[in-house]
Design an enzyme around this catalytic site. Structure first.
Site, short mmCIF file in Angstrom:
data_model
loop_
_atom_site.label_atom_id
_atom_site.label_comp_id
_atom_site.label_asym_id
_atom_site.label_seq_id
_atom_site.Cartn_x
_atom_site.Cartn_y
_atom_site.Cartn_z
N HIS A 109 -0.89 -5.73 -2.55
CA HIS A 109 -1.77 -6.52 -1.69
C HIS A 109 -1.87 -5.79 -0.35
O HIS A 109 -0.92 -5.10 0.05
CB HIS A 109 -1.11 -7.90 -1.51
CG HIS A 109 -1.94 -8.93 -0.83
ND1 HIS A 109 -2.09 -8.97 0.54
CD2 HIS A 109 -2.64 -9.97 -1.32
CE1 HIS A 109 -2.85 -10.01 0.86
NE2 HIS A 109 -3.20 -10.63 -0.25
N ASP A 165 7.80 -7.88 -2.71
CA ASP A 165 6.82 -8.88 -2.36
C ASP A 165 6.80 -9.88 -3.50
O ASP A 165 6.30 -9.59 -4.60
CB ASP A 165 5.45 -8.19 -2.19
CG ASP A 165 4.33 -9.19 -1.96
OD1 ASP A 165 4.54 -10.39 -2.16
OD2 ASP A 165 3.22 -8.74 -1.60
N GLN A 204 3.84 -13.75 -5.56
CA GLN A 204 3.30 -14.25 -6.84
C GLN A 204 4.39 -14.38 -7.89
O GLN A 204 4.08 -14.50 -9.09
CB GLN A 204 2.19 -13.33 -7.35
CG GLN A 204 1.01 -13.19 -6.40
CD GLN A 204 0.24 -14.48 -6.18
OE1 GLN A 204 0.39 -15.46 -6.92
NE2 GLN A 204 -0.60 -14.50 -5.16
N LYS A 235 2.06 -20.86 -1.44
CA LYS A 235 1.82 -20.48 -2.83
C LYS A 235 2.86 -21.11 -3.76
O LYS A 235 2.85 -20.89 -4.96
CB LYS A 235 1.85 -18.95 -2.98
CG LYS A 235 0.70 -18.26 -2.24
CD LYS A 235 0.75 -16.77 -2.44
CE LYS A 235 -0.12 -16.00 -1.48
NZ LYS A 235 -1.56 -16.11 -1.75
N CYS A 257 -7.83 -8.81 -2.01
CA CYS A 257 -7.01 -8.09 -1.02
C CYS A 257 -6.24 -6.93 -1.66
O CYS A 257 -5.12 -6.61 -1.26
CB CYS A 257 -6.02 -9.01 -0.30
SG CYS A 257 -6.82 -10.24 0.71
N1 PLP Z 1 1.33 -10.40 -1.40
C1 PLP Z 1 0.76 -10.89 -2.50
C2 PLP Z 1 1.13 -10.31 -3.83
C3 PLP Z 1 -0.16 -11.94 -2.41
O1 PLP Z 1 -0.74 -12.42 -3.51
C4 PLP Z 1 -0.48 -12.45 -1.13
C5 PLP Z 1 -1.51 -13.51 -0.98
O2 PLP Z 1 -2.39 -13.65 -1.79
C6 PLP Z 1 0.17 -11.93 -0.02
C7 PLP Z 1 1.06 -10.90 -0.19
C8 PLP Z 1 -0.10 -12.44 1.37
O3 PLP Z 1 0.37 -13.75 1.47
P1 PLP Z 1 0.08 -14.59 2.79
O4 PLP Z 1 -1.40 -14.50 3.04
O5 PLP Z 1 0.53 -15.96 2.45
O6 PLP Z 1 0.87 -13.97 3.89
#
Ligand code: PLP
Length: 415
Positions: free
Chosen positions: A132, A209, A212, A235, A373
């Site tokens: 992401h 990270d 998900q 999430k 993203c």
């Molecule tokens: N990393 C992953 C794999 C994500 O799916 C997301 C959000 O969709 C993020 C990071 C960023 O999360 P946040 O916008 O809640 O900081």
């Protein structure tokens, strides 16, 4: 799954659980909402909504500062939430749980704080091709500042990491490996155990990270042995604006503060400031108190529902969705790795994902379209984006059937 879990216990009463989520009763364009955008954010159950309301109506007060009754209540609830999260991910110490704004903020914290101290000229940071943007850009910024290089583990055509390439890229120049546990665009579950073991063999720390992963599978930080884990409250059935950075005590103690301000200090003079102990060293200013407490309620909700049962129920649903989608003519999956969770991405014929998403919306089906993203990943697949259906335990097979009907109708119009 524990030995005492039976298949009956793993099968959730989805219809009953759906009643806990007021928004799932919503109608969109006069029809029941089908919500398949759970990877973007999940819906919130009543206990989470009630926790927010109770904080503001009964004991709204700042934490860690007041000696008065309300402040003590707020502080106790805030710290109880930290204990719940530590328990949920099996952290060795509560002070390894840092409240942040979300995954993005957690990763930025590590990139700047760890990066400022441990990354130098000529060093490397290793990420993967399916990250992401929030696990790419913070590392680019620190690499640029320090004269370090960002290296990328490539993927194969199924959307799985090329682990032989990882082996080659993992050299002593690498100061940290930062990879996603589960891809938000492809649903790929990465072999994080292997990544961590190999990195640790060279004394290289690993950031996962888990944005998900945390809502779909049990996560035991001590078994995993990851050095940092980032995830977002919104999430995992909690509110927006709150998230977690888990960090091993030894790293968090060795890292400089990220932000300066109230709460993160022990003593301030104009000549010198000494910093507070963990976790407060990394929690400058008034935190999102209600968010943290409501995230604690979300963790309680997940625990009561059962994370193994959630995983089992979602795996069954995804298998069903996968089978039904496979039968749609001209549909192709983007990402088809052996281990997957949460999301399925696809394209239908030559239909632009945005057009398909717009039509599905008119049938009251919420999916995400676009690059999710992960622009570099879309470039690798040479596509503008995908249609992504992402699932929660509260989704049903009947909703999957609605999605299939919607795609078929859209095909007739658009193809
Ligand atoms: N990393 C992953 C794999 C994500 O799916 C997301 C959000 O969709 C993020 C990071 C960023 O999360 P946040 O916008 O809640 O900081």
């Amino acid at each position: 799954m524990t030995k005492t879990d039976t298949i009956a216990e793993l099968n959730l009463d989805v219809e009953r659980l759906r009643k806990d989520f007021p928004i799932l009763q919503t109608k969109v364009y006069g029809k029941p909402l089908v919500y398949f955008d759970n990877a973007a954010t999940t819906q919130k159950p009543l206990p989470v909504l009630q926790a927010l309301e109770q904080y503001y109506t009964i004991y709204n007060s700042n934490v860690h500062r007041g000696v008065h009754y309300l402040s003590q209540q707020a502080t106790e609830a805030y710290e109880a939430a930290r204990r719940k999260i530590a328990g949920f991910i099996h952290a060795a110490h509560e002070h390894e749980i840092i409240f942040t704004k979300g995954t993005t903020n957690s990763i930025n914290l590590v990139a700047y704080s760890f990066g400022r101290k441990f990354i130098g000229k000529g060093d490397e940071v290793l990420i993967s091709a399916m990250e992401h943007h929030s696990n790419i850009v913070p590392w680019q910024l620190i690499c640029e500042e320090k004269g370090a290089t960002l290296k990328v583990i490539p993927i194969n055509e199924k959307g799985a990491l090329k682990m032989d390439e990882f082996d080659k890229l993992l050299t002593e120049k690498v100061k940290i490996v930062a990879v996603t546990y589960v891809s938000n665009s492809l649903g790929t579950v990465n072999p994080v155990e292997e990544i961590i073991a190999k990195a640790h063999a060279l004394d290289i720390p690993v950031l996962l990270d888990a944005a998900q992963a945390i809502q779909h599978m049990p996560l035991n930080v001590q078994e995993l042995d990851a050095d940092f884990i980032a995830f977002s409250g919104h999430k995992m059935y909690g509110p927006t604006g709150i998230g977690i950075l888990y960090g091993k005590e030894k790293w968090l103690n060795a890292m400089p503060p990220f932000e300066g301000g109230g709460d993160m200090i022990k003593n301030v003079t104009f000549a010198k400031t000494t910093y507070n102990e963990l976790p407060f060293k990394f929690e400058a200013g008034t935190p999102d108190i209600s968010g943290a407490i409501a995230l604690g309620a979300a963790v309680d909700y997940i625990q009561q529902t059962g994370i193994h049962a959630i995983q089992h129920t979602e795996e069954e649903l995804i298998a069903y969705a996968y089978e039904r989608l496979s039968a749609v003519p001209s549909l192709r999956f983007i990402g088809d790795a052996a281990r997957r969770a949460g999301a399925i991405s696809f394209l239908v014929g030559n239909i632009h994902p945005f057009d398909l998403g717009e039509l599905l919306d008119k049938y009251s089906i919420a999916v995400r379209t676009g690059h999710h993203c992960t622009q570099p990943l879309m470039e690798i697949f040479n596509i503008p984006g995908t249609v992504r259906a992402s699932f929660s335990f509260y989704n049903t097979k009947a909703e999957v059937d609605e999605l299939i009907k919607g795609i078929e109708k859209a095909r007739r119009i658009l193809e």
